[in-house]
Design a protein around this motif. Structure first.
Motif, mmCIF file in Angstrom:
data_model
loop_
_atom_site.group_PDB
_atom_site.id
_atom_site.type_symbol
_atom_site.label_atom_id
_atom_site.label_comp_id
_atom_site.label_asym_id
_atom_site.label_seq_id
_atom_site.Cartn_x
_atom_site.Cartn_y
_atom_site.Cartn_z
ATOM 1 N N VAL A 394 1.017 -1.287 -0.104
ATOM 2 C CA VAL A 394 -0.093 -0.247 -0.025
ATOM 3 C C VAL A 394 1.236 0.726 0.185
ATOM 4 C CG1 VAL A 394 -2.041 -1.587 1.071
ATOM 5 C CG2 VAL A 394 -0.163 -0.175 2.056
ATOM 6 N N LYS A 432 -6.727 1.430 2.810
ATOM 7 C CA LYS A 432 -5.944 1.719 1.788
ATOM 8 C C LYS A 432 -5.495 0.817 0.337
ATOM 9 C CE LYS A 432 -2.355 3.913 2.737
ATOM 10 N NZ LYS A 432 -0.759 4.936 3.186
ATOM 11 N N TYR A 435 -8.461 1.401 -1.902
ATOM 12 C CA TYR A 435 -8.602 3.362 -2.450
ATOM 13 C C TYR A 435 -7.860 2.684 -3.380
ATOM 14 C CZ TYR A 435 -6.889 7.750 -2.275
ATOM 15 O OH TYR A 435 -6.155 8.784 -3.094
ATOM 16 N N ASN A 436 -6.348 2.049 -3.224
ATOM 17 C CA ASN A 436 -5.378 1.917 -4.850
ATOM 18 C C ASN A 436 -5.834 1.083 -5.519
ATOM 19 O OD1 ASN A 436 -3.634 3.689 -2.751
ATOM 20 N ND2 ASN A 436 -2.069 1.498 -2.185
#
Length: 445
Positions: A394, A432, A435-436
């Motif tokens: 991440v 994360k 989100y990524n």
């Protein structure tokens, strides 16, 4: 504090039901579930343990974490339970009441504590023997206004032996211990370097003559063991140079339960219908198996069979890392890699116990063998179960890694995770990762 919190949860529940009296009847069973869920969330983050509630910032931080988990779990109960008659407005108001009540309780509690300290002197008077860097750190801790101590100062002003040539306590030290006892001090902390530990027994005997508790704090700052951490096997103190939260069986149990629940949900609600679709697309584009299976290095460097959706044409270069614009990658394989959907079958690895949802990414055996020879502390990452995603991933260290410097950075991030694990860190990594994936990653190919 725990009783106060339960009262707040119950009063909030009753208050919301009273406010919405025309819309819903009070549901006692749901109120009991709310109580159980709050206790579970608080226990999960150790909100009510002595160490957690020792400092005010810990109390607020762990309260907020517990509230977030409580919010998620109770919302899940409301959605899944047919007996729970909560509307969206009721939930928002209930959460608002609970959060406001918890914060007010902490504010009032800290104000009362300060008042008691000021007017009734409930703090514990302590002093330190040993004017060295460890002694100064202790003094700074005791002087913190948030702690329950009243620091009365150092009993000695020199860092010399406390014993004379015959092994008896120096008269000046005897006098200082007597003065401390007469001043109402009950706890004295002595900081001694390893070569002077033998002085402790004589000091303790003298202190106990005056009803003083003498507590030893090893002073390691001048030795090569500066970064040692202390743990216990029964009543035996053990020093190690690395803090590993997941060495505690309680933490391993929590992480395993999370892995089982999370992987089961993914398999039941996502893979159950997505697996056939992806499998069909893989078959249509390239003949061969749906899954790519490869031996990879896991916990304690034990190999296991890692599953992925096959993203390449069947070839004999399975050990070779994928590169940008790799001709072996199929069109559906490219999509799977960019979206990380090719990793989904690894939730079966998680359910079987070979992997964890969060941890260092498992590398092929040949890569582990190669990099263990040239990357500092590379094998430390193998102390943990491999993960589907991890702290290194991440933070951008994923995909093809030809540069040893980048691999060193990946290892450093994996070691940071090893030494700083918590469920909160795991949840942050999951957030994360999602989100990524939605944003898209440059190194995903």
């Amino acid at each position: 504090m725990s009783i106060t919190d339960i009262v707040i949860v119950n009063l909030s529940y009753l208050g919301v039901n009273n406010f919405f009296a025309l819309k819903a009847n009070g549901d006692i069973s749901s109120m009991m579930v709310a109580n159980y869920i709050w206790i579970l969330a608080a226990m999960f983050f150790r909100l009510y343990t002595y160490n957690s509630a020792y400092k005010l910032d810990n109390i607020y931080r762990l309260t907020i974490k517990s509230f977030i988990l409580f919010t998620f779990l109770f919302f899940s109960y409301v959605v899944l339970s047919k007996s729970a008659q909560f509307s969206f407005g009721m939930l928002v108001l209930f959460y608002s009441f609970v959060f406001t009540g918890l914060m007010l309780a902490r504010l009032v509690g800290s104000a009362v504590e300060k008042s008691l300290k000021k007017h009734f002197k409930i703090t514990r008077s302590v002093a330190v023997i040993g004017l060295n860097s460890m002694g100064l750190r202790l003094a700074g801790f005791f002087q913190d206004s948030n702690n329950h101590f009243a620091f009365e100062g150092f009993l000695n002003q020199e860092e010399n032996s406390f014993l004379d040539s015959s092994g008896q306590i120096l008269p000046v030290i005897r006098k200082q211990i007597t003065t401390a006892a007469n001043a109402g001090i009950r706890d004295v902390y002595v900081t001694l370097s390893p070569e002077r530990i033998t002085e402790y027994n004589q000091l303790q005997k003298e202190a106990e003559k005056h009803c003083l508790r003498l507590k030893l704090v090893p002073y390691l700052s001048n030795s090569t063991t500066n970064n040692l951490k202390i743990s216990y096997i029964g009543d035996i103190a053990v020093l190690s140079n690395r803090n590993e939260p997941l060495e505690e069986i309680e933490n391993r149990f929590k992480k395993r339960i999370f892995d089982i629940v999370f992987s089961s949900l993914v398999i039941i609600f996502i893979l159950s219908w997505l697996y056939p679709i992806i499998g069909l697309l893989i078959k249509l584009q390239s003949p061969g198996p749906v899954l790519f299976k490869q031996l990879r290095s896991g916990k304690d460097n034990q190999s296991f069979l890692c599953y992925k959706f096959r993203s390449m044409k069947v070839n004999n270069d399975g050990e070779k890392q994928a590169t940008k614009d790799d001709s072996r990658i199929t069109k559906i394989g490219s999509f799977l890699r960019k979206t990380s959907l090719d990793e989904l079958p690894q939730f079966f690895n998680v359910l079987m116990g070979d992997m964890s949802v969060i941890g260092p990414r498992p590398h092929p055996l040949n890569m582990t063998k190669e990099y263990s020879q040239i990357i500092n502390q590379y094998m430390v990452r193998q102390f943990l179960k491999s993960g589907i995603t991890g702290w290194a991933q991440v933070n951008g260290f994923r995909g093809e890694t030809k540069d040893p410097i980048l691999m060193q950075k990946r290892v450093e991030h994996d070691i940071w995770y090893l030494e700083n694990w918590s469920m909160w860190v795991d949840l942050k990594i999951i957030y994360k990762t999602i989100y990524n994936i939605l944003k898209g990653e440059e190194n995903a190919y």
